[in-house]
Design a protein around this motif. Structure first.
Motif, PDB file in Angstrom:
ATOM      1  N   SER A 102      32.989  42.978  37.636  1.00 48.06           N
ATOM      2  CA  SER A 102      31.998  42.366  38.514  1.00 48.06           C
ATOM      3  C   SER A 102      30.654  42.404  37.803  1.00 48.06           C
ATOM      4  O   SER A 102      30.467  43.106  36.804  1.00 48.06           O
ATOM      5  CB  SER A 102      31.913  43.123  39.841  1.00 48.06           C
ATOM      6  N   SER A 103      29.691  41.652  38.325  1.00 48.84           N
ATOM      7  CA  SER A 103      28.401  41.544  37.640  1.00 48.84           C
ATOM      8  C   SER A 103      27.612  42.829  37.689  1.00 48.84           C
ATOM      9  O   SER A 103      26.763  43.084  36.837  1.00 48.84           O
ATOM     10  CB  SER A 103      27.574  40.415  38.270  1.00 48.84           C
ATOM     11  N   GLY A 104      27.858  43.663  38.713  1.00 43.23           N
ATOM     12  CA  GLY A 104      27.107  44.907  38.838  1.00 43.23           C
ATOM     13  C   GLY A 104      25.680  44.709  39.305  1.00 43.23           C
ATOM     14  O   GLY A 104      24.846  45.599  39.167  1.00 43.23           O
ATOM     15  N   PRO A 109      29.318  48.413  38.101  1.00 41.14           N
ATOM     16  CA  PRO A 109      30.343  47.369  38.048  1.00 41.14           C
ATOM     17  C   PRO A 109      31.703  47.884  38.496  1.00 41.14           C
ATOM     18  O   PRO A 109      32.046  49.052  38.305  1.00 41.14           O
ATOM     19  CB  PRO A 109      30.371  46.974  36.578  1.00 41.14           C
ATOM     20  N   LEU A 110      32.470  46.993  39.109  1.00 38.10           N
ATOM     21  CA  LEU A 110      33.856  47.282  39.438  1.00 38.10           C
ATOM     22  C   LEU A 110      34.747  46.530  38.463  1.00 38.10           C
ATOM     23  O   LEU A 110      34.400  45.439  37.993  1.00 38.10           O
ATOM     24  CB  LEU A 110      34.161  46.854  40.875  1.00 38.10           C
ATOM     25  N   TYR A 111      35.923  47.092  38.188  1.00 38.76           N
ATOM     26  CA  TYR A 111      36.848  46.480  37.250  1.00 38.76           C
ATOM     27  C   TYR A 111      38.134  46.097  37.976  1.00 38.76           C
ATOM     28  O   TYR A 111      38.624  46.846  38.819  1.00 38.76           O
ATOM     29  CB  TYR A 111      37.150  47.431  36.087  1.00 38.76           C
ATOM     30  N   TYR A 112      38.638  44.938  37.643  1.00 41.32           N
ATOM     31  CA  TYR A 112      39.850  44.416  38.271  1.00 41.32           C
ATOM     32  C   TYR A 112      40.833  44.012  37.185  1.00 41.32           C
ATOM     33  O   TYR A 112      40.446  43.443  36.157  1.00 41.32           O
ATOM     34  CB  TYR A 112      39.520  43.219  39.165  1.00 41.32           C
ATOM     35  N   LEU A 147      28.816  36.788  28.545  1.00 45.55           N
ATOM     36  CA  LEU A 147      29.725  37.920  28.452  1.00 45.55           C
ATOM     37  C   LEU A 147      31.135  37.511  28.869  1.00 45.55           C
ATOM     38  O   LEU A 147      31.356  37.200  30.049  1.00 45.55           O
ATOM     39  CB  LEU A 147      29.228  39.067  29.340  1.00 45.55           C
ATOM     40  N   PRO A 148      32.106  37.526  27.992  1.00 44.22           N
ATOM     41  CA  PRO A 148      33.466  37.102  28.353  1.00 44.22           C
ATOM     42  C   PRO A 148      34.114  37.965  29.433  1.00 44.22           C
ATOM     43  O   PRO A 148      34.906  37.465  30.230  1.00 44.22           O
ATOM     44  CB  PRO A 148      34.236  37.215  27.029  1.00 44.22           C
ATOM     45  N   MET A 149      33.786  39.280  29.490  1.00 40.47           N
ATOM     46  CA  MET A 149      34.511  40.165  30.392  1.00 40.47           C
ATOM     47  C   MET A 149      34.100  40.012  31.847  1.00 40.47           C
ATOM     48  O   MET A 149      34.872  40.325  32.748  1.00 40.47           O
ATOM     49  CB  MET A 149      34.333  41.623  29.968  1.00 40.47           C
ATOM     50  N   VAL A 150      32.883  39.537  32.117  1.00 41.94           N
ATOM     51  CA  VAL A 150      32.467  39.411  33.511  1.00 41.94           C
ATOM     52  C   VAL A 150      33.275  38.316  34.196  1.00 41.94           C
ATOM     53  O   VAL A 150      33.893  37.459  33.543  1.00 41.94           O
ATOM     54  CB  VAL A 150      30.959  39.121  33.631  1.00 41.94           C
ATOM     55  N   ALA A 151      33.272  38.361  35.515  1.00 38.82           N
ATOM     56  CA  ALA A 151      34.123  37.445  36.283  1.00 38.82           C
ATOM     57  C   ALA A 151      33.802  35.979  36.011  1.00 38.82           C
ATOM     58  O   ALA A 151      34.660  35.114  36.150  1.00 38.82           O
ATOM     59  CB  ALA A 151      33.989  37.758  37.769  1.00 38.82           C
TER      60      ALA A 151
END
Length: 458
Positions: A102-104, A109-112, A147-151
C-alpha cells in the motif's frame, strides 16, 4: 480481452445490478468456508458467526463483522518464517508470486501477496478500469508511478498491457524529461495524480515547443487524489494539455488497485471489479447498509470473494463516497460515485467535522483564477485530529502578488471558509510553484515538522 469496442465485459457490465449482487452473494457463500480454513484472521473474526447463516443477498453480509485496517496490520505484524505476510496469509509462500505494498500515506505500509490466479484477477479488473476510462489497444500510455512494488506500480502496468496499449514507464524521471519523452514517444494516454496532472498542464506547451513535436495526447486518467469533481480543475487540465478526454479513476491496494473509473459521460466513476469484488455502502457512524441511491453518501466496504493469498471480507475502506447516479447513458449498470474524503483525513474544528477535500473544493470554486486548485493543510503532529485554533492552510496563487495583495486574498479565503463551512482557517498565500507535486500521491494534509522540506517532483 474486450468483448466489444464499448465494454470490457458486456454481459457483466450491463447486467441488472440487483441480479449481479445476487450472483456475488452466491460466490461469497461458496468462498467463505474455505477462506476461514486458510486464513487464521478470518477463523478468529468469524468464530462467533453461525455456519448455517444464509447468504442469499448482499444484505445478509451484515451478519458478518467488518475487517479493519488495524486488524490487517496486527495480522501482518505477527509474521513468521512460514507466513511472512502474517496470519492472514491464506496461501503457501511457494504459491505467492508477487507482493505489493500500500502507499503508506496514512501510516505504515501494508503488504499483500498475490498468487498467479490473483495476479490474473488484478490484471483483468485493472484493465477493465482503464478500458472503461477510454484506453484502447494501440494507445501509447505514460505510466508515471515510479515504484514498481506499490499497488499503482506493476499492477497498473500489467493492466495497461492487458488492454493492448504500449506501456511507456516514465515514472522516476525528472519532470522535464517526462514531458519531453511523452512528445518523442507520441504518448496518447497518461495516468497521473490530479495535482501532478495540473503541474504537467502548466508545462506542456513550453516543453512541446522545445521538442518541436506536436502533441498526440488525447486521454488523461487521474487517480490517487480526489479533485476532478471541480470544473476549474477539469477546465485547466483540458486546456493546458489540449486533451479531449479526462477521466477520474480510483482503487484500493488492499483490495484491487484499480476498480473505479469514469466512462465517456465523465460524470462519476463506475465500479469495474464486480467479477471479483462486492461493494456495500454503509453509514460510517452506525455501520448499517445504505442503498446505492442517487445523492446518498456513505463509506465503501469491499469483499474480495476471489482472492487466494491475502483475502479481505467486509473491509472498511474509510473512503466516503457520494452516489452520483445508478443509471448511465453508456449502458453500464454499476453505481457511479465520487470520492469526497477519507475517515483518516477527517478534521474536527471545535466540534465541527470537515474533510480537507471540502475546504479544497470550496477554495477552488470560489477563488478560481486567483489561486491554484491544489492546496495544503497543516497539522502540528501526525495524530492530530482536533483543532481549537484556526487550521493552517497554504494556498498557491496563480500569479505573483505583493505582500498587501497576498494578505487581502488570504483574509478573503478565511472569511469564505468560515461562512460556508463554519470552520476557521489561517491562510498563507504563497507564490506560484511553492507547493509540492507528486506523480503518485500528494496528501492535502502535512505535519508541521516537515513544513520546511523542499517540494519534491519526480
Amino acid at each position: 480481452m474486450a468483448s466489444s469496442t464499448i465494454y470490457w465485459n458486456e454481459a457483466l457490465e450491463t447486467q441488472p445490478w440487483d441480479a449481479l449482487e445476487r450472483w456475488q452473494a452466491g460466490q461469497i457463500a461458496a468462498a467463505l468456508p474455505g477462506l476461514r480454513q486458510r486464513s487464521a484472521l478470518y477463523a478468529d473474526l468469524h468464530a462467533g458467526v453461525p455456519t448455517d447463516v444464509p447468504l442469499r443477498s448482499l444484505a445478509d453480509l451484515q451478519a458478518l463483522p467488518f475487517t479493519l485496517k488495524s486488524q490487517i496490520r496486527q495480522a501482518q505484524d505477527a509474521a513468521n518464517d512460514a507466513q511472512p505476510l502474517g496470519y492472514n496469509q491464506a496461501a503457501d509462500t511457494a504459491d505467492i508470486v508477487q507482493c505489493i505494498s500500500s502507499s503508506g500515506t496514512t501510516g505504515q505500509p501494508l503488504y499483500y501477496g498475490l498468487t498467479q490466479a490473483d495476479v490474473e484477477r488484478f490484471t483483468d479488473a485493472i484493465a477493465h478500469t482503464w478500458f472503461t476510462a477510454g484506453l484502447r489497444p494501440g494507445d501509447v500510455v505514460a505510466h508515471l508511478v515510479g515504484l514498481p512494488m506499490v499497488a499503482g506500480g506493476l499492477p497498473y502496468a500489467d493492466g495497461f498491457r492487458r488492454v493492448g496499449a504500449t506501456l511507456c514507464w516514465l515514472g522516476g524521471f525528472p519532470t522535464e524529461r517526462i514531458l519531453r519523452e511523452m512528445r518523442r514517444l507520441r504518448v496518447s494516454a497518461l495516468l497521473a495524480t490530479t495535482s501532478f496532472g495540473l503541474y504537467l498542464a502548466n508545462q506542456w506547451d513550453e516543453v512541446g515547443r522545445q521538442t518541436g513535436i506536436p502533441s498526440a495526447l488525447r486521454l488523461v486518467m487521474c487517480g490517487g487524489e480526489p479533485g476532478l469533481n471541480q470544473p476549474e480543475i477539469r477546465s485547466r487540465m483540458r486546456q493546458g494539455l489540449g486533451i479531449s478526454q479526462l477521466r477520474e479513476t480510483m482503487g484500493l491496494g488492499d483490495v484491487i488497485s484499480g476498480m473505479w473509473s469514469e466512462c465517456e459521460a465523465e460524470d462519476g466513476m463506475h465500479f469495474n471489479a464486480q467479477r471479483y469484488v462486492a461493494i456495500e455502502l454503509i453509514d460510517p457512524a452506525t455501520g448499517e447498509q445504505k442503498p446505492w441511491r442517487e445523492g446518498d453518501t456513505g463509506e465503501i466496504v469491499y469483499t474480495a470473494f476471489a482472492r487466494d493469498a491475502t483475502p479481505v471480507v467486509r473491509y472498511r475502506s474509510r473512503d466516503h463516497a457520494l452516489v452520483v447516479g445508478t443509471r448511465c447513458s453508456c449502458g453500464r449498470t454499476s453505481p457511479r460515485i465520487r470520492c469526497i474524503g477519507r475517515t483518516d483525513d477527517m478534521l474536527i474544528y471545535k466540534g465541527m467535522n470537515v474533510f480537507p477535500t471540502a475546504i479544497r473544493d470550496l477554495v477552488a470554486r470560489r477563488f478560481a483564477g486567483r489561486v491554484e486548485p491544489m492546496l495544503r493543510l497543516w497539522k502540528e503532529r501526525a495524530d492530530q485530529v482536533r483543532f481549537d485554533d484556526p487550521i493552517a492552510l497554504d494556498v498557491e496563487t496563480c500569479s505573483a502578488h505583493d505582500e498587501a495583495q497576498a494578505q487581502q486574498l488570504a483574509r478573503a479565503i478565511e472569511d469564505e471558509v468560515r461562512a460556508q463551512l463554519q470552520v476557521r482557517v489561517s491562510v498563507q498565500a504563497l507564490p506560484p510553484g511553492s507547493l509540492p507535486k507528486s506523480a503518485y500521491k500528494t496528501s492535502l494534509l502535512a505535519v508541521r515538522e516537515t513544513r520546511d522540506a523542499s517540494p519534491s517532483t519526480p
